[in-house]
Scaffold this active site. Sequence first.
Site, mmCIF file in Angstrom:
data_model
loop_
_atom_site.group_PDB
_atom_site.id
_atom_site.type_symbol
_atom_site.label_atom_id
_atom_site.label_comp_id
_atom_site.label_asym_id
_atom_site.label_seq_id
_atom_site.Cartn_x
_atom_site.Cartn_y
_atom_site.Cartn_z
ATOM 1 C CG HIS A 1 47.643 40.886 -15.012
ATOM 2 N ND1 HIS A 1 47.674 40.349 -16.279
ATOM 3 C CD2 HIS A 1 48.906 41.249 -14.724
ATOM 4 C CE1 HIS A 1 48.916 40.405 -16.740
ATOM 5 N NE2 HIS A 1 49.687 40.955 -15.810
ATOM 6 C CG ASP B 1 51.423 44.106 -17.152
ATOM 7 O OD1 ASP B 1 51.616 45.328 -17.117
ATOM 8 O OD2 ASP B 1 52.092 43.302 -16.477
#
Length: 1004
Positions: A245, A357
Site C-alpha cells: 500500500h 485505507d
Amino acid sequence: MPYETKKIMLDKAKGLLPRIRNAIYEPIAALTVSAWVTKEPVPYSERTSGVYMNVKPGDKWGNLWDCAWFRFEGCVPESAAGKKVVLLIDVNGELCLVDNEGSPYQGLTNINSEFDFSLGLPGKRVVDVSESAAGESIHLWADAGCNDLFGKYRSGTLKEADIAICNDETRRLYYDFEVLLELAEQVPDASARKDRVIQSLYESALVLEVINEETVATAREILGKQLAKRGGDPTVTVSAIGHAHMDLAWLWPIRETIRKGARTFSTVLRNMEKYPDYVFGASQPQLYQWMKEYYPTLYEQIKERVKEGRWEVQGAMWVEPDTNISGGEALVRQILYGKKFFQEEFGQEMKVLWLPDVFGYNASLPQLLKKSGVDYMMTQKLSWSVYNTHPHHSFHWEGIDGSKVLAHLPPEDTYNSPGAPRSLAKIESHYLDRNVSEHALMLFGIGDGGGGPGEEHLERLAREHNLLGLPPVVQESSLSFFEKLAQEGPRFQTYRGELYLEKHQGTLTSQARNKWYNRKMEKSLRELEFAASLALALGEQAYPSEELDEIWKEVLLYQFHDILPGSSITRVFDESLARYEILHTRVAEMIEQTYANVAGLSGIAGGQAVVVNSLPWEREERVERNGVQYAVKVPSMGFIALSEELRSNENDNRELHADEASLENRNLRVAFAPDGSILSIYDKVAGRESIEAGKKANVLTIYHDKGDAWDFPRDYRDTIAGTMQLESAAASIQGSNAVLVQTYRYGESSMEQRIVLAEDGTTIRFETKVDWQESEKMLRTSFPVSVMSEQVNCEIQFGYLKRPTTRNTMVEFVRDEICAHQYIDLSQPDYGVALLSDSKYGYSAERNVLDMNLLRSPGYPDPACDRAEHKFVYAIYPHQGDFVQAKVYRKGYELNTPLTVVQSDSAETATGRSDLRSLIQIDNPDVMVEAVKKAEDSEHLIIRLYEASGTRAKAKVNFGLTCAAIEETDLLENPIALLQEKSSSAALTFQPFEIKTLRIKWNA
C-alpha cells in the site's frame, strides 16, 4: 525421568533465534562509497551534478528530504570463491539500485525505519551478487532519499556498505525455526501437534549450541519432519497476495512517492525471479502512469509480469481517494479514468474496488461501482473503529439506491500482514463470517511508505502452504479470491448505508483551503464541460478534451486519502495549494473564453454581456456587472443576453431594512444580539420562528482541540476555549441586498462576516473571511432551530442520507460528527431549516441543533495547519414543508453554482445556431443534471442525471436540438439501450437516487 517443561524448551528455542539470524551473513570486505548530494532528485544522466563526498560508515551525507546518487565499488575477495556472496547496504534512507542504463533494479530500506514492529521488520539491505563467487567487481549506482519509509529523518549517516558471505542453509534454518516457533504458539495447548513441534525446536536448539555447517544441516533435518506435516480438509482457505500500500503523499511529498514506486516495484521484480509462487498486486493508475513516464524500462518489465499473471493491477479508481469529501462526479471520473487506463495499458477489466485505507465509505458508492462493472470491494479500515465492531468481514454492501456489491474486509485487520503463522491463525479465529464462508484474504508486505514484501514474507508462506495446525494459504490474485467468495454470496448478510469509520472525523475539516479549492474545482470543471458542450451544440468543432483530462487527473490526484482529508505534511499542502491556484485560474479563463465563444456562435452581438445558467431549472436572480445590478431570468441550462434594465432603487429598497440589530426583507426578519449572534429568524411567509426561543444562533464558538489532523477529542464540547468577540458592526442597503458586516477577534485571529439578505431572498448568507492563527483550537458555528426531528437529512454524492439526531445507542453516540456536502437539514412535515455550505463537510446534528465545523488547527503532521487566511460561505434556509417539498438540494446547488456573466466575443452575427438558448430542460424538479460533457471516445454528448429526492420519478428530458439518437449508457459510457431516434426528447423513469447516463448524437 520426567520431560523438560514446555516453557523452558520454548524459551531456549526463542533465545537461539537471534543467534541463527546473526550467523546468516559474514562481512568480508568494505565497499568504497561515494555520493553526490542534491536538494531535489536529479536523473541518472545528471547523477554527478550534486555536491561530492566520500562516505564511510558513520559519516553524515544528508538532511531530511536531501537526495543523493551513491556509487558503491569493490571486489569480491578470493577467500569467498565458490560461495554465495551478497552486499549489505544501509544508508539510513531509502535507496534504489539502478542498472547500467539508470533503470531501477532493486529497492533498499534502512533497517531502523519506522514501522509497526509487531507486523515485522521493515528494512531491506541485502543485494545478491553471486551464487558461486569468482572475484566479481562491484560497480553500482543507486538513487537515495534521506528519509525512511514514513518520511522520518534517521540520522542521514551511512550505516553499512559491505561485501558478505551468505550462509544459505543457515538462512533457510532461520525461517524453519521462526515458522515453527510461531506455530507452537498458535496451535491448541492440549495437542500432540504443539508438543511435537516444541520438542523438535528444543532438540534443534541442543544441536545448535555451536552453529556450523554440520549442526545447521542436522537441525534442519529435525525441523523438516514437522514442516512436512500436511493439513487435512480445510475449513478456511486463505488467499494471499503481496501488497505494498503506497500513500501517494502523506509524511513525504508527492515527488518522493514516485521514487518509492520505483524502489518498491523493482524489488517485487527481483523477488519474482527467486520465488516462482509469488503473486503481487498494486493499485492506482496514477502510480503506474508515473512509472511509465519516469521509468519506462521498469514499466515494461511490470507489463510483462502482468501479462504472465503474477502481477495483478488492482482497483477501479485513478487513485485511492477519500470517498466522503470527493464529489459524486469526481468519483465517477476516478472510476472512468482508472478503468480506462488499466484497459488501455494492460488489457485488464477491473472488477474490484481497492480501498484498504480510506476514512469511511459513502453510501452512493455501490451504485457507482455496479454501473461501472465493478462487482467487488476490498477494504480493512473499518477495523479501526473505536466503539463498535463492524458485524461482518464478508457481506453484501447496499447503497442508498438499492445497488449491492460484495465486500470483503481481510480478517487480519491489516494490509501489512507479516504472512506469519500468527497471521493465519488470526484470520481463522477472527473471521466473523467463517460459519458461512471458507475463503478469506490476506495482504502481505510492507505498506504505507511502500517497500512491499521482503524475503521473510515469501519464505514464511513457502513453509505454511499446507502446514498442519494452520489454515492452508495459497498465493493468488484478489480477483480469483473474490470469484470464489462470490460462489458463497447467497449465504452472506446485507449491510445497508454508509460504512462509517469511528475515527478520523477531523479529516472532514482539516486543511480547509484544500477543501475549498477541491469544491471550486469540481464545480468549475462541471461549468467548463457544460460550456464546451454548449459550444459543440452551437456548431463549434473543437473540444478541450486533452486539457480537461490533464486537469481532471490532477484534481483526482489531490483527492487522494491523505491529501484532500488534510492528513499530510506541510510541503504537500504548500505544493497542492500552489497548483490548485494555477488550475483554478486556468479553468476560470477557459470558462470565460468558451462562454464568450458561445455568445458569438449564437448571434449575441459583441460588446454585450451574457448570463449563463448551467443548472437544469430556470433561475430568477440578481447579477452584477460593472457595479450595476440586474434582475434576470435565465432558462434551464441556457443563456440570455444581459439587456434588461436595472430596477429602480425605490423598487429595490422598498421592503429591505438593515441596521446593526436586524435585517429584513419581504420573507424574513433576522434579529441580532449585541454580541453579534442571531436571536431570531422570523419567517414572515410561514408566520413562525425558525430559531429555538431563548437560544442564540451563529455563535462562533472556539473549542480546545488537542487532536491531530485525523482526530479531535470526542468530548470537545466540554472544553470551550471561548467565542469570537464582536468588535464592530455596520449595516447598509447595497442595491437589492440588506447587508450587515460584522468583525470579530479572538486571540491572534480575526474574522469578518458579511451577512446578506437579498430583497427576494429566502436564505441568509454568511460570506466569511477569517485570518486564523490559533493553535490546537477548533472553530464551529451552530443553529438551534425550532424544528424537532429524530433524523437529519444530509446531502451526499448523488442523494442524501438520513442520520439520527438522537444519542440513544453507542452507534449513534459515536457518529456525532458526520459528513455532508451542500446541505444539512432538519425537517418536520410542515417546516424545516437547512444549513448550506460552499466548502464545509464536517457537521453535527443533535436534537434540534445544526452545527458546522468551520476550522481547526492541529499540530501534526502539519504544524502550520490552517493558520492562514480563509474565505467561505454558508447560509441558512428556513422553509415551509419538508426538505423534499422545499427543494433544499436546489438551494445547495445555487449557492455553489452562481450564474456566470461574461462578455460576448466580437461576432456580430451567428456563426452557429442562433435559435438555441437552452440546451436541456427537465419537467421533474427532483431530477438533477450532474454533468454534461463530450464522450470519451466519440463525438457524442454525455449527460449524467440522478434522482435527488429519494422518490420514484418520471421525467421528460428535452434537448435544444433534434438528436439523431438518444441512448442510455453505463457510467463508462458503454451503450445499454437505444431510447429514441431522430427526437429532441426522451422519457425516463428513475428509481430513488438512481443515476442515469445518456449519450446523444446531434443530427448532422
